[in-house]
Design a protein around this motif. Structure first.
Motif, mmCIF file in Angstrom:
data_model
loop_
_atom_site.group_PDB
_atom_site.id
_atom_site.type_symbol
_atom_site.label_atom_id
_atom_site.label_comp_id
_atom_site.label_asym_id
_atom_site.label_seq_id
_atom_site.Cartn_x
_atom_site.Cartn_y
_atom_site.Cartn_z
ATOM 1 N N LYS A 1 -11.465 -3.302 5.192
ATOM 2 C CA LYS A 1 -11.874 -2.273 4.236
ATOM 3 C C LYS A 1 -12.444 -2.826 2.948
ATOM 4 O O LYS A 1 -12.831 -2.053 2.081
ATOM 5 N N TYR A 2 -12.470 -4.128 2.796
ATOM 6 C CA TYR A 2 -12.917 -4.702 1.532
ATOM 7 C C TYR A 2 -14.384 -5.115 1.603
ATOM 8 O O TYR A 2 -14.993 -5.152 2.661
ATOM 9 N N VAL B 1 -2.667 -7.047 -5.768
ATOM 10 C CA VAL B 1 -3.392 -6.070 -4.961
ATOM 11 C C VAL B 1 -4.891 -6.356 -5.055
ATOM 12 O O VAL B 1 -5.419 -6.585 -6.141
ATOM 13 N N VAL B 2 -5.546 -6.372 -3.923
ATOM 14 C CA VAL B 2 -7.001 -6.455 -3.907
ATOM 15 C C VAL B 2 -7.516 -5.016 -3.875
ATOM 16 O O VAL B 2 -7.237 -4.270 -2.949
ATOM 17 N N HIS B 3 -8.215 -4.641 -4.941
ATOM 18 C CA HIS B 3 -8.683 -3.268 -5.066
ATOM 19 C C HIS B 3 -10.061 -3.119 -4.449
ATOM 20 O O HIS B 3 -10.865 -4.044 -4.472
ATOM 21 N N THR B 4 -10.341 -1.948 -3.929
ATOM 22 C CA THR B 4 -11.652 -1.689 -3.382
ATOM 23 C C THR B 4 -11.943 -0.203 -3.485
ATOM 24 O O THR B 4 -11.064 0.585 -3.806
ATOM 25 N N SER C 1 -12.235 2.930 -1.680
ATOM 26 C CA SER C 1 -11.879 3.451 -0.366
ATOM 27 C C SER C 1 -12.390 4.871 -0.231
ATOM 28 O O SER C 1 -12.161 5.698 -1.095
#
Lengths: 317, 421
Positions: free
Chosen positions: B36-37, B273-276, B278
């Protein structure tokens, strides 16, 4: 609504929709509003057809051929009132709310739309119309209904169609990585959310975000919510487990065949074999827990000591 | 000592021809990764997790995907009144000026020096937009100040056989850089530059407008020249996971590494946390006959068939009887009944027809159009392509983006073939 009428008048809207926050359905309200306008109705009530043997659970509307409501019976014992059930979805002409609610509030201290407002308006000759809705709609007001509604999601032709990109159900999602299934994982007929790590077996279940299923654990016909940890070798069968629960290694949660033993405290709601675990409860390793058991939120390992290694069906902890 | 305040500049404009059809439609920084990243999520998340909230992203090549992804920076908490994320595009500064296209990392920064000068931070942290790693930049910034360095370069140790791909750094026991070799054929150094630099803002501005005003690239020109000029350059050693997925093989390997039980790059880490960005998608649905092992499944995907050792992006559908093995499937790819996908990278919105076999046989003929890029047995399917039912594709094949099923003249595609659009 009566207590918030001043808010309604500030809005300048001429129609007010009243909805329930605890129903699961996908509905485009625009045709209902169009119908409401077309009929020049004072109130339009969304209704759905229910089987005649279930009419006693609903408010039943009797309508004439034009769709105008002539009678409203809350939970009728007789079966001659028709099969159109009130969904608790109303479109009101804003002026009608101002005319009626203050007057009715004088009469009824527990002013309720179904019990008081709708029947009184019919009696006073207001124009009430019923709008037929044919889609999927559930009021998950019981443990059994909640569980069944969850299980229905697992049907590839699920009536709720969550995978329809044209009608997205929005929510607040935390940032979580994709679900990870390990080499020993076996997951079928299930729904799993982001952030889950599954290293055991999951069958016919719904796992919320961040659930961890250890190697050797089995989750069957269950609903497990956010960040619950299921220890190695634990077996969950027909249970609803709230968020942040710790299920110790080797626990059998929902075991035995005595599904008919109702819960001793909540017998009305828990008599179909489903065991329920409250938020952040901790279940000590290797204990066996029966059917229709309730574990209250934040219960700790020590709270199980008096039971030894088995909690019989129907207990409340 | 308090943490020094820095402006981060993420260089995300480079074209990456080595990634074939994957980077034909987007920059490498915008390339999806880990389900998802996108790759840019890693440096962006590193910044905010390191309390750096003033971040410039320098774009150039195919910036649209990147612009749409970053938007106003909300997923990273970078939508703010002061600082936040700035998308810096290339532009023509004066009428008639030629060569406005930026020709390297230092050139890209030089283009936006006016922006740099307006910022209040004393330090500038230069980052690459196409590296995958989790790094707290605060110790690096602290080290820079403690050493009273002119420039600090983040380095990591690499195997000698990899040295020719990197800028190689030699440092004395105090960490001061004594030698810098860009992509050397032979070297005794094992410390590779990660393309991460800390500059005092004023020195950066001064150097790029003065002594180094012809320098296009930090690694090739700026750093060696500064060393030559006697500046205090320091090396900061980073010990964590870091990968530059500059090749198809590296991209695939980095995905397979995520599937380890305890991966070097742990995405399930609540402390980092790796944010993306979504999209709103429902949970993953696994059908009655689904069989999934050792895989990552992103939300919105529906699996009715078999998925083994694969990374699956949001919205992917794997029909009953289909098998996906050792592969990467990007967003909304649709694998129809009975199809087999083996050691493939399948881009977004690809349709793999019923009974098709993509990645078949043991014949490992390198791709004829780009033998140096595709020679390890991976087959690539470009964005929006359609693979006709019952067709068979070998290894090292490329299907160009948006190929339609009806235009295929042949359904037997031998290894090493490119299917043209």
């Amino acid at each position: 609504m009566w207590q918030n009428l001043d808010y309604v008048s500030e809005r300048r809207a001429d129609t007010v929709m009243v909805l329930s926050g605890d129903h699961i359905y996908k509905m485009d309200y625009r045709p209902l509003l169009a119908y409401h306008q077309e009929k020049e109705a004072d109130v339009t009530i969304a209704v759905m057809n229910v089987p005649v043997e279930e009419t006693h659970r609903f408010g039943i509307l009797t309508v004439n051929r034009q769709g105008r409501v002539v009678e409203f019976t809350e939970k009728p014992k007789e079966r001659d009132k028709g099969t159109l059930a009130n969904m608790g979805i109303y479109a009101f002409r804003a002026g009608v709310l101002h005319e009626c609610l203050p007057r009715y509030a004088q009469q009824y201290s527990d002013l309720d739309f179904g019990h008081h407002v709708i029947p009184t308006m019919i009696a006073e000759g207001y124009r009430l119309y019923a709008y037929r809705f044919d889609g999927y709609w559930v009021d998950v007001g019981t443990i059994q209904a909640y569980w069944e509604t969850s299980m229905a999601l697992l049907d590839p032709d699920s009536p709720l169609q969550l995978y329809d990109r044209a009608w997205v159900v929005h929510t607040r999602s935390y940032e979580r990585p994709p679900a990870k299934l390990g080499p020993q994982a076996r997951v079928a007929r299930s729904m799993i959310c982001n952030g889950c790590i599954v290293r055991g077996r999951v069958e016919r279940s719904v796992l919320g975000p961040g659930v961890y299923v250890s190697p050797g654990a089995v989750v069957r016909e269950s609903v497990v919510m956010n960040d619950t940890w299921v220890g190695p070798g634990a077996v969950l069968d027909r249970v609803i487990v709230d968020k942040q629960v710790v299920v110790g290694a080797g626990v059998q949660l929902g075991c035995g065949n005595d599904v008919g033993v109702p819960n001793t405290t909540y017998g009305d709601h828990l008599r179909t074999g489903i065991t329920v675990v409250g938020k952040a409860a901790h279940i000590p390793p290797n204990i066996r827990i029966g059917r229709n058991v309730v574990v209250h939120p934040h219960v700790d390992e020590e709270d199980f000591v008096s039971y030894g290694d088995e909690v019989p069906s129907g207990e409340t902890i | 000592m308090s943490v020094p305040v820095a402006l981060a500049m993420i260089l995300a404009g480079g074209a990456s021809p080595e990634l074939s059809v994957l980077t034909e439609v987007r920059s490498e920084a915008a390339l999806p990764f880990g389900g998802k990243y996108r790759i840019i999520d890693f440096p962006l998340s590193n910044c905010v997790n390191s309390d750096i909230y003033n971040v410039a992203v320098l774009t150039q090549y195919q910036p649209r995907s990147l612009n749409e992804h970053i938007g106003i920076g909300r997923p990273w908490d970078l939508d703010r009144a002061h600082g936040g994320v700035h998308l810096l595009q290339p532009y023509l500064s004066r009428p008639g000026e030629t060569g406005a296209w930026q020709e390297g990392t230092a050139d890209a920064v030089r283009f936006h020096l006016d922006f740099v000068q307006e910022q209040s931070e004393d330090l500038v942290l230069i980052l690459a937009g196409d590296h995958i790693y989790k790094m707290d930049y605060r110790p690096l910034l602290r080290y820079h100040v403690e050493q009273r360095a002119d420039v600090t370069i983040a380095v990591r140790s690499v195997n000698p056989y990899e040295a020719h791909r990197f800028g190689m750094v030699t440092a004395d026991p105090d960490g001061r850089v004594t030698q810098f070799e860009e992509k050397p054929r032979r070297t005794r150094s094992t410390l590779a530059s990660m393309g991460i630099y800390v500059f005092p803002r004023d020195l950066l501005v001064h150097w790029l407008t003065g002594p180094g005003q012809t320098h296009r690239d930090f690694g090739r020109e700026v750093i060696p020249a500064m060393l030559e000029a006697g500046k205090r350059l320091y090396a900061y050693t980073f010990l964590g996971y870091w990968v530059d997925v500059g090749t198809v093989q590296a991209y695939w390997e980095a995905h397979m590494a995520l599937l380890a039980e305890t991966p070097a790059l742990e995405l399930h880490d609540p402390e980092w946390v790796v944010h993306t960005k979504s999209e709103e998608r429902p949970p993953v649905l696994l059908g009655p006959d689904a069989h999934v092992e050792t895989s990552l499944l992103s939300d919105g995907c529906r699996i009715e068939g078999t998925v083994i050792r694969s990374v699956i992006s949001p919205g992917v559908h794997v029909a009953a009887g289909a098998t996906v093995k050792d592969s990467i499937l990007l967003t909304d790819a649709d694998v129809r009944a009975g199809a087999v996908v083996d050691r493939c990278i399948v881009d977004k919105h690809v349709l793999i027809g019923e009974g098709a076999h993509v990645g078949s046989g043991d014949e490992n003929t390198p791709n004829r159009d780009m033998p140096h890029v595709l020679n390890t047995g991976l087959t690539l399917v470009g964005k929006g392509a359609e693979i006709p039912p019952e067709s068979v594709l070998g290894r090292n094949c490329v299907v160009r983006p948006h190929v339609k099923a009806r235009t295929w003249s042949d359904r037997m595609i031998p290894s090493g073939t490119t299917v043209p659009a």
